[in-house]
Design a protein around this motif. Sequence first.
Motif, PDB file in Angstrom:
ATOM      1  N   SER A 259       0.869  -1.195   0.050  1.00 57.83           N
ATOM      2  CA  SER A 259      -0.039   0.110  -0.165  1.00 57.83           C
ATOM      3  C   SER A 259       0.698   1.396  -0.075  1.00 57.83           C
ATOM      4  CB  SER A 259      -0.888  -0.295   1.302  1.00 57.83           C
ATOM      5  OG  SER A 259      -1.781   1.238   1.336  1.00 57.83           O
ATOM      6  N   LYS A 260       1.947   1.256   0.505  1.00 59.53           N
ATOM      7  CA  LYS A 260       2.939   2.371   0.795  1.00 59.53           C
ATOM      8  C   LYS A 260       3.403   2.485  -0.499  1.00 59.53           C
ATOM      9  CE  LYS A 260       6.852   4.102   3.298  1.00 59.53           C
ATOM     10  NZ  LYS A 260       6.289   5.341   4.134  1.00 59.53           N
ATOM     11  N   VAL A 261       4.000   1.540  -1.229  1.00 58.67           N
ATOM     12  CA  VAL A 261       4.666   1.550  -2.590  1.00 58.67           C
ATOM     13  C   VAL A 261       3.578   2.180  -3.528  1.00 58.67           C
ATOM     14  CG1 VAL A 261       5.607   0.522  -4.343  1.00 58.67           C
ATOM     15  CG2 VAL A 261       6.431  -0.073  -2.076  1.00 58.67           C
ATOM     16  N   ASP A 262       2.266   1.509  -3.400  1.00 62.95           N
ATOM     17  CA  ASP A 262       1.122   2.063  -4.301  1.00 62.95           C
ATOM     18  C   ASP A 262       0.914   3.460  -4.306  1.00 62.95           C
ATOM     19  OD1 ASP A 262       0.979  -0.846  -5.653  1.00 62.95           O
ATOM     20  OD2 ASP A 262      -0.787  -1.066  -4.223  1.00 62.95           O
ATOM     21  N   GLU A 263       0.732   3.801  -3.151  1.00 64.08           N
ATOM     22  CA  GLU A 263       0.780   5.390  -2.892  1.00 64.08           C
ATOM     23  C   GLU A 263       1.853   6.347  -3.577  1.00 64.08           C
ATOM     24  OE1 GLU A 263       0.172   8.677   1.014  1.00 64.08           O
ATOM     25  OE2 GLU A 263      -0.147   6.243   1.207  1.00 64.08           O
ATOM     26  N   TRP A 264       3.040   5.646  -3.294  1.00 60.51           N
ATOM     27  CA  TRP A 264       4.075   6.473  -3.769  1.00 60.51           C
ATOM     28  C   TRP A 264       4.167   6.617  -5.350  1.00 60.51           C
ATOM     29  CZ3 TRP A 264       9.116   4.020  -5.693  1.00 60.51           C
ATOM     30  CH2 TRP A 264      10.031   4.974  -5.778  1.00 60.51           C
ATOM     31  N   LEU A 265       3.557   5.517  -5.977  1.00 53.54           N
ATOM     32  CA  LEU A 265       3.531   5.312  -7.435  1.00 53.54           C
ATOM     33  C   LEU A 265       2.152   6.096  -8.239  1.00 53.54           C
ATOM     34  CD1 LEU A 265       3.913   1.551  -7.654  1.00 53.54           C
ATOM     35  CD2 LEU A 265       5.610   3.279  -8.428  1.00 53.54           C
ATOM     36  N   GLN A 266       1.567   6.516  -7.119  1.00 52.38           N
ATOM     37  CA  GLN A 266       0.414   7.552  -7.857  1.00 52.38           C
ATOM     38  C   GLN A 266       0.832   8.919  -8.727  1.00 52.38           C
ATOM     39  OE1 GLN A 266      -2.857   6.613  -7.429  1.00 52.38           O
ATOM     40  NE2 GLN A 266      -1.898   4.785  -7.012  1.00 52.38           N
ATOM     41  N   PRO A 267       0.248   8.920  -9.692  1.00 52.42           N
ATOM     42  CA  PRO A 267       0.396  10.402 -10.336  1.00 52.42           C
ATOM     43  C   PRO A 267       0.741  11.481  -9.505  1.00 52.42           C
ATOM     44  CG  PRO A 267      -1.528   9.081 -11.412  1.00 52.42           C
ATOM     45  CD  PRO A 267      -1.058   8.511 -10.233  1.00 52.42           C
ATOM     46  N   GLY A 268       1.784  12.375  -9.838  1.00 55.87           N
ATOM     47  CA  GLY A 268       2.055  13.301  -8.836  1.00 55.87           C
ATOM     48  C   GLY A 268       3.030  13.078  -7.853  1.00 55.87           C
ATOM     49  N   ARG A 269       3.322  11.670  -7.482  1.00 55.97           N
ATOM     50  CA  ARG A 269       4.249  11.383  -6.660  1.00 55.97           C
ATOM     51  C   ARG A 269       5.763  11.130  -7.308  1.00 55.97           C
ATOM     52  NH1 ARG A 269       2.413   9.646  -1.599  1.00 55.97           N
ATOM     53  NH2 ARG A 269       4.587   9.565  -1.342  1.00 55.97           N
ATOM     54  N   LYS A 270       6.710  11.039  -6.482  1.00 58.99           N
ATOM     55  CA  LYS A 270       8.035  10.791  -7.114  1.00 58.99           C
ATOM     56  C   LYS A 270       7.972   9.435  -7.725  1.00 58.99           C
ATOM     57  CE  LYS A 270      11.146  14.016  -7.432  1.00 58.99           C
ATOM     58  NZ  LYS A 270      11.665  14.245  -8.747  1.00 58.99           N
ATOM     59  N   GLY A 271       7.547   8.118  -7.217  1.00 61.71           N
ATOM     60  CA  GLY A 271       7.607   6.723  -7.519  1.00 61.71           C
ATOM     61  C   GLY A 271       7.137   6.830  -9.132  1.00 61.71           C
TER      62      GLY A 271
ATOM     63  N   ASP B 294      24.519   0.702  -7.347  1.00 57.38           N
ATOM     64  CA  ASP B 294      24.134   2.160  -7.182  1.00 57.38           C
ATOM     65  C   ASP B 294      23.572   2.348  -5.743  1.00 57.38           C
ATOM     66  OD1 ASP B 294      24.101   3.139  -9.935  1.00 57.38           O
ATOM     67  OD2 ASP B 294      22.755   1.539 -10.203  1.00 57.38           O
ATOM     68  N   ILE B 295      22.903   1.279  -5.081  1.00 57.36           N
ATOM     69  CA  ILE B 295      22.415   1.274  -3.752  1.00 57.36           C
ATOM     70  C   ILE B 295      22.729  -0.054  -3.197  1.00 57.36           C
ATOM     71  CG2 ILE B 295      20.153   1.327  -2.169  1.00 57.36           C
ATOM     72  CD1 ILE B 295      18.946   2.695  -4.544  1.00 57.36           C
ATOM     73  N   LYS B 296      23.608   0.291  -1.957  1.00 54.92           N
ATOM     74  CA  LYS B 296      24.222  -0.967  -1.096  1.00 54.92           C
ATOM     75  C   LYS B 296      23.678  -1.203   0.273  1.00 54.92           C
ATOM     76  CE  LYS B 296      28.581   0.391  -3.123  1.00 54.92           C
ATOM     77  NZ  LYS B 296      28.505   1.697  -3.356  1.00 54.92           N
ATOM     78  N   LEU B 297      22.846  -2.276   0.326  1.00 53.48           N
ATOM     79  CA  LEU B 297      22.125  -2.587   1.664  1.00 53.48           C
ATOM     80  C   LEU B 297      23.128  -3.929   2.077  1.00 53.48           C
ATOM     81  CD1 LEU B 297      18.334  -2.529   0.327  1.00 53.48           C
ATOM     82  CD2 LEU B 297      19.613  -0.624   1.256  1.00 53.48           C
ATOM     83  N   PHE B 298      22.964  -3.827   3.428  1.00 54.93           N
ATOM     84  CA  PHE B 298      23.699  -4.777   4.246  1.00 54.93           C
ATOM     85  C   PHE B 298      23.205  -5.380   5.296  1.00 54.93           C
ATOM     86  CE2 PHE B 298      27.756  -5.686   7.243  1.00 54.93           C
ATOM     87  CZ  PHE B 298      27.907  -7.183   6.386  1.00 54.93           C
TER      88      PHE B 298
ATOM     89  N   GLU C 245      10.499  -3.532   6.152  1.00 58.44           N
ATOM     90  CA  GLU C 245       9.792  -2.214   6.036  1.00 58.44           C
ATOM     91  C   GLU C 245      10.978  -1.164   6.181  1.00 58.44           C
ATOM     92  OE1 GLU C 245       7.019   0.694   8.897  1.00 58.44           O
ATOM     93  OE2 GLU C 245       7.407  -1.394   9.702  1.00 58.44           O
ATOM     94  N   TRP C 246      12.109  -1.642   7.005  1.00 57.10           N
ATOM     95  CA  TRP C 246      13.358  -0.689   6.733  1.00 57.10           C
ATOM     96  C   TRP C 246      13.754  -0.261   5.217  1.00 57.10           C
ATOM     97  CZ3 TRP C 246      18.358  -1.948   5.259  1.00 57.10           C
ATOM     98  CH2 TRP C 246      19.215  -0.968   5.482  1.00 57.10           C
ATOM     99  N   THR C 247      13.722  -1.552   4.768  1.00 61.89           N
ATOM    100  CA  THR C 247      14.264  -1.574   3.241  1.00 61.89           C
ATOM    101  C   THR C 247      13.484  -0.881   2.276  1.00 61.89           C
ATOM    102  OG1 THR C 247      15.089  -3.719   3.773  1.00 61.89           O
ATOM    103  CG2 THR C 247      14.917  -3.195   1.232  1.00 61.89           C
ATOM    104  N   VAL C 248      12.099  -1.012   2.486  1.00 61.06           N
ATOM    105  CA  VAL C 248      11.182  -0.470   1.516  1.00 61.06           C
ATOM    106  C   VAL C 248      11.114   1.032   1.695  1.00 61.06           C
ATOM    107  CG1 VAL C 248       8.595   0.219   1.179  1.00 61.06           C
ATOM    108  CG2 VAL C 248       9.238  -2.149   1.489  1.00 61.06           C
TER     109      VAL C 248
ATOM    110  N   GLU D 226      13.711   6.359  -0.505  1.00 63.34           N
ATOM    111  CA  GLU D 226      14.512   7.490  -0.291  1.00 63.34           C
ATOM    112  C   GLU D 226      15.849   7.478  -1.317  1.00 63.34           C
ATOM    113  OE1 GLU D 226      17.880   8.194   2.964  1.00 63.34           O
ATOM    114  OE2 GLU D 226      15.793   7.887   3.880  1.00 63.34           O
ATOM    115  N   GLN D 227      16.157   6.010  -1.211  1.00 54.51           N
ATOM    116  CA  GLN D 227      17.461   6.077  -2.204  1.00 54.51           C
ATOM    117  C   GLN D 227      17.215   6.443  -3.805  1.00 54.51           C
ATOM    118  OE1 GLN D 227      20.704   6.014  -1.207  1.00 54.51           O
ATOM    119  NE2 GLN D 227      19.748   6.689   0.775  1.00 54.51           N
TER     120      GLN D 227
END
Length: 263
Positions: A109-121, A153-157, A241-244, A249-250
């Motif tokens: 749901s968080k990702v879907d909201e980020w993907l809405q028109p007008g949002r950065k996603g 480009d993005i490194k998660l550990f 959740e942290w990764t999403v 952000e990244q």
Amino acid sequence: MCDRKAVIVGISGASSSGKTTLARLLRDILPNTFILHEDDFYKAESELPTRDGLLDWDCAEALSIPDMTKALSHIRGNGTFPPFVDSKEDQNSVGKCPVSDAKIAAMKSKVDEWLQPGRKGHEILKEGGLKVCLLDGFLLYSKDLQSAMDLLDIKLFLLVSRAKATQRREARDGYVTLEGFWADPPGYVDKIVWPNYAESHAWLFEDGDVEGTLSERALAETKILAQKGLGLDVDMETTFEWTVNMLIEQLEAFWEQRPAVDT
């Protein structure tokens, strides 16, 4: 306009730290996303080195690093899974998903909201058409794989204790390989897996203790992101959740800083 077709996200950590589970969860909620596995670049079993009389699958010498960098370069330039890579890793089971349906739904749901028109996603993944490659592997941040690390480009550990890593790995049936199937012989984690992890990642920790404190200097120099201050064995729901949140952000930062080309 950006000449890059894909952003490559490295997800690394010790064997059984949750890398593949996390990558599959992210792929299921992020559009334009596919997974590349470090394990798909193993050399033939006959070419593997040995340690303490056992085949060593957990060192840089077991991998074809040139093939990996070739695949990453293809992804950067084309935004597609490399057609010359024959993936076996997705045939391996990671067991029961440790993340609840409710948490998965909340993150979707968080990702879907980020993907809405007008949002950065929407601008990045919909209008921009940027692809996301999730590269999971146990050695991505080893000095021996610097050429591959430079293409991330993005490194998660992901952190994990020796006890938890051993428990999880020993619970697995085995792994699909180029030749067939591999099952760890008794004591394999203590003799091969953990010593190799500790040696390859000591540089990321204070005093070289991979169950100790991460080195702020090493993280800053390499731009590696980790869950600091939460201990070693963070549950997968928290990690998911942290990764999403971190990826949103990244990806936004990457998009703002992307090199432009003339149109």
